[in-house]
Design a protein around this motif. Structure first.
Motif, PDB file in Angstrom:
ATOM      1  N   ALA A 191       0.841  -1.206   0.000  1.00  0.00           N
ATOM      2  CA  ALA A 191       0.000   0.000   0.000  1.00  0.00           C
ATOM      3  C   ALA A 191       0.869   1.246   0.000  1.00  0.00           C
ATOM      4  O   ALA A 191       0.616   2.200  -0.747  1.00  0.00           O
ATOM      5  CB  ALA A 191      -0.939  -0.006   1.212  1.00  0.00           C
ATOM      6  N   ARG A 192       1.904   1.251   0.817  1.00  0.00           N
ATOM      7  CA  ARG A 192       2.797   2.409   0.878  1.00  0.00           C
ATOM      8  C   ARG A 192       3.553   2.598  -0.433  1.00  0.00           C
ATOM      9  O   ARG A 192       3.743   3.727  -0.889  1.00  0.00           O
ATOM     10  CB  ARG A 192       3.761   2.270   2.052  1.00  0.00           C
ATOM     11  CG  ARG A 192       3.059   2.460   3.379  1.00  0.00           C
ATOM     12  CD  ARG A 192       3.977   2.247   4.536  1.00  0.00           C
ATOM     13  NE  ARG A 192       3.321   2.651   5.775  1.00  0.00           N
ATOM     14  CZ  ARG A 192       3.820   2.415   6.973  1.00  0.00           C
ATOM     15  NH1 ARG A 192       4.973   1.800   7.102  1.00  0.00           N
ATOM     16  NH2 ARG A 192       3.161   2.816   8.040  1.00  0.00           N
ATOM     17  N   THR A 193       3.947   1.499  -1.038  1.00  0.00           N
ATOM     18  CA  THR A 193       4.625   1.581  -2.341  1.00  0.00           C
ATOM     19  C   THR A 193       3.679   2.164  -3.388  1.00  0.00           C
ATOM     20  O   THR A 193       4.075   3.028  -4.180  1.00  0.00           O
ATOM     21  CB  THR A 193       5.115   0.186  -2.787  1.00  0.00           C
ATOM     22  OG1 THR A 193       6.063  -0.282  -1.824  1.00  0.00           O
ATOM     23  CG2 THR A 193       5.756   0.233  -4.163  1.00  0.00           C
ATOM     24  N   LEU A 194       2.436   1.707  -3.399  1.00  0.00           N
ATOM     25  CA  LEU A 194       1.463   2.210  -4.369  1.00  0.00           C
ATOM     26  C   LEU A 194       1.182   3.697  -4.161  1.00  0.00           C
ATOM     27  O   LEU A 194       1.038   4.445  -5.131  1.00  0.00           O
ATOM     28  CB  LEU A 194       0.164   1.407  -4.294  1.00  0.00           C
ATOM     29  CG  LEU A 194       0.249  -0.021  -4.822  1.00  0.00           C
ATOM     30  CD1 LEU A 194      -0.997  -0.810  -4.444  1.00  0.00           C
ATOM     31  CD2 LEU A 194       0.473  -0.023  -6.325  1.00  0.00           C
ATOM     32  N   VAL A 195       1.116   4.128  -2.914  1.00  0.00           N
ATOM     33  CA  VAL A 195       0.899   5.550  -2.640  1.00  0.00           C
ATOM     34  C   VAL A 195       2.086   6.357  -3.151  1.00  0.00           C
ATOM     35  O   VAL A 195       1.918   7.388  -3.807  1.00  0.00           O
ATOM     36  CB  VAL A 195       0.656   5.805  -1.134  1.00  0.00           C
ATOM     37  CG1 VAL A 195       0.740   7.284  -0.802  1.00  0.00           C
ATOM     38  CG2 VAL A 195      -0.710   5.255  -0.718  1.00  0.00           C
ATOM     39  N   ARG A 196       3.296   5.875  -2.883  1.00  0.00           N
ATOM     40  CA  ARG A 196       4.489   6.575  -3.361  1.00  0.00           C
ATOM     41  C   ARG A 196       4.495   6.649  -4.886  1.00  0.00           C
ATOM     42  O   ARG A 196       4.752   7.707  -5.456  1.00  0.00           O
ATOM     43  CB  ARG A 196       5.757   5.895  -2.852  1.00  0.00           C
ATOM     44  CG  ARG A 196       7.022   6.682  -3.245  1.00  0.00           C
ATOM     45  CD  ARG A 196       8.300   6.053  -2.745  1.00  0.00           C
ATOM     46  NE  ARG A 196       8.573   4.829  -3.466  1.00  0.00           N
ATOM     47  CZ  ARG A 196       8.618   3.609  -2.915  1.00  0.00           C
ATOM     48  NH1 ARG A 196       8.423   3.460  -1.631  1.00  0.00           N
ATOM     49  NH2 ARG A 196       8.859   2.554  -3.647  1.00  0.00           N
ATOM     50  N   GLU A 197       4.197   5.529  -5.536  1.00  0.00           N
ATOM     51  CA  GLU A 197       4.170   5.505  -6.999  1.00  0.00           C
ATOM     52  C   GLU A 197       3.107   6.454  -7.546  1.00  0.00           C
ATOM     53  O   GLU A 197       3.329   7.134  -8.547  1.00  0.00           O
ATOM     54  CB  GLU A 197       3.923   4.089  -7.506  1.00  0.00           C
ATOM     55  CG  GLU A 197       5.114   3.177  -7.305  1.00  0.00           C
ATOM     56  CD  GLU A 197       4.821   1.730  -7.646  1.00  0.00           C
ATOM     57  OE1 GLU A 197       3.640   1.382  -7.900  1.00  0.00           O
ATOM     58  OE2 GLU A 197       5.771   0.928  -7.640  1.00  0.00           O
ATOM     59  N   TYR A 198       1.960   6.508  -6.902  1.00  0.00           N
ATOM     60  CA  TYR A 198       0.902   7.414  -7.332  1.00  0.00           C
ATOM     61  C   TYR A 198       1.377   8.866  -7.232  1.00  0.00           C
ATOM     62  O   TYR A 198       1.216   9.647  -8.163  1.00  0.00           O
ATOM     63  CB  TYR A 198      -0.342   7.209  -6.471  1.00  0.00           C
ATOM     64  CG  TYR A 198      -1.534   8.021  -6.914  1.00  0.00           C
ATOM     65  CD1 TYR A 198      -2.546   7.428  -7.655  1.00  0.00           C
ATOM     66  CD2 TYR A 198      -1.665   9.368  -6.594  1.00  0.00           C
ATOM     67  CE1 TYR A 198      -3.653   8.149  -8.064  1.00  0.00           C
ATOM     68  CE2 TYR A 198      -2.757  10.107  -7.003  1.00  0.00           C
ATOM     69  CZ  TYR A 198      -3.752   9.491  -7.738  1.00  0.00           C
ATOM     70  OH  TYR A 198      -4.843  10.225  -8.143  1.00  0.00           O
TER      71      TYR A 198
END
Length: 181
Positions: A162-169
């Motif tokens: 989830a944190r990776t996806l937020v960063r990527e977003y």
């Protein structure tokens, strides 16, 4: 803060829908007042009020007494107002390079806040839930695993993803961070 009777709180905690509705209606003006005082941007106040009411609804069983309610609500509202800062402090924005850091530093804080909200909303329900349980409700990995009915490793993995996806977003590096699962 509006005086909440022991009877009303107990009835709401026991599942009485009418009592729960009365409690939420009684708390709403105080929640709004707290949000107006604590939130940096006035444009997020209504969202904070709604989210705080949802947290009260979901965590009703954890409230020890009407006397503890005001302090607990103040903490919830402060966290909701500061969610982007909390997430940054907890490592959601563990940037891989100085270049990523520079890119985010160029974004005005108000836009970054909205981008963060959009990033969280873009997550799958399971990733959004684990992120909010950890970074908003401040649950431990063990508590999150218990609440979700998964292993500690699965909870850690979901949180990391989830944190990776937020960063990527936020960095715009992977299809706006959207995930289909």
């Amino acid at each position: 803060m509006a005086r909440v009777s022991d009877d009303l709180l107990l009835a709401a905690q026991s599942g009485d829908r009418h009592a729960l509705t009365q409690l939420l209606v009684a708390l709403q003006p105080d929640i709004r007042r707290y949000a107006q005082r604590l939130c940096y941007r006035t444009s997020v106040i209504e969202d904070v009020v709604q989210e705080a009411l949802i947290v009260v609804y979901r965590r009703m069983g954890t409230i020890r007494s009407p006397a503890a309610l005001a302090g607990w609500l103040l903490t919830v509202i402060a966290r909701l107002c500061m969610l982007p800062a909390l997430m940054l402090m907890r490592g959601v924005e563990e940037l891989a390079s100085l270049e990523e850091s520079r890119e985010l530093a160029k974004v005005p804080p108000d836009e970054l806040r909205m981008d963060l909200v959009n990033a969280i909303e873009s997550l799958s329900p399971s990733h959004r839930e684990v992120l909010l349980l950890r970074d908003l409700e401040d649950l431990t990995i063990g508590e999150i695993a218990g609440r979700l009915g998964v292993t500690r490793e699965a909870a850690k993995s979901r949180l990391r993803r989830a944190r990776t996806l937020v960063r990527e977003y936020l960095l715009g590096t992977k299809d706006s961070g959207r995930e289909s699962t």
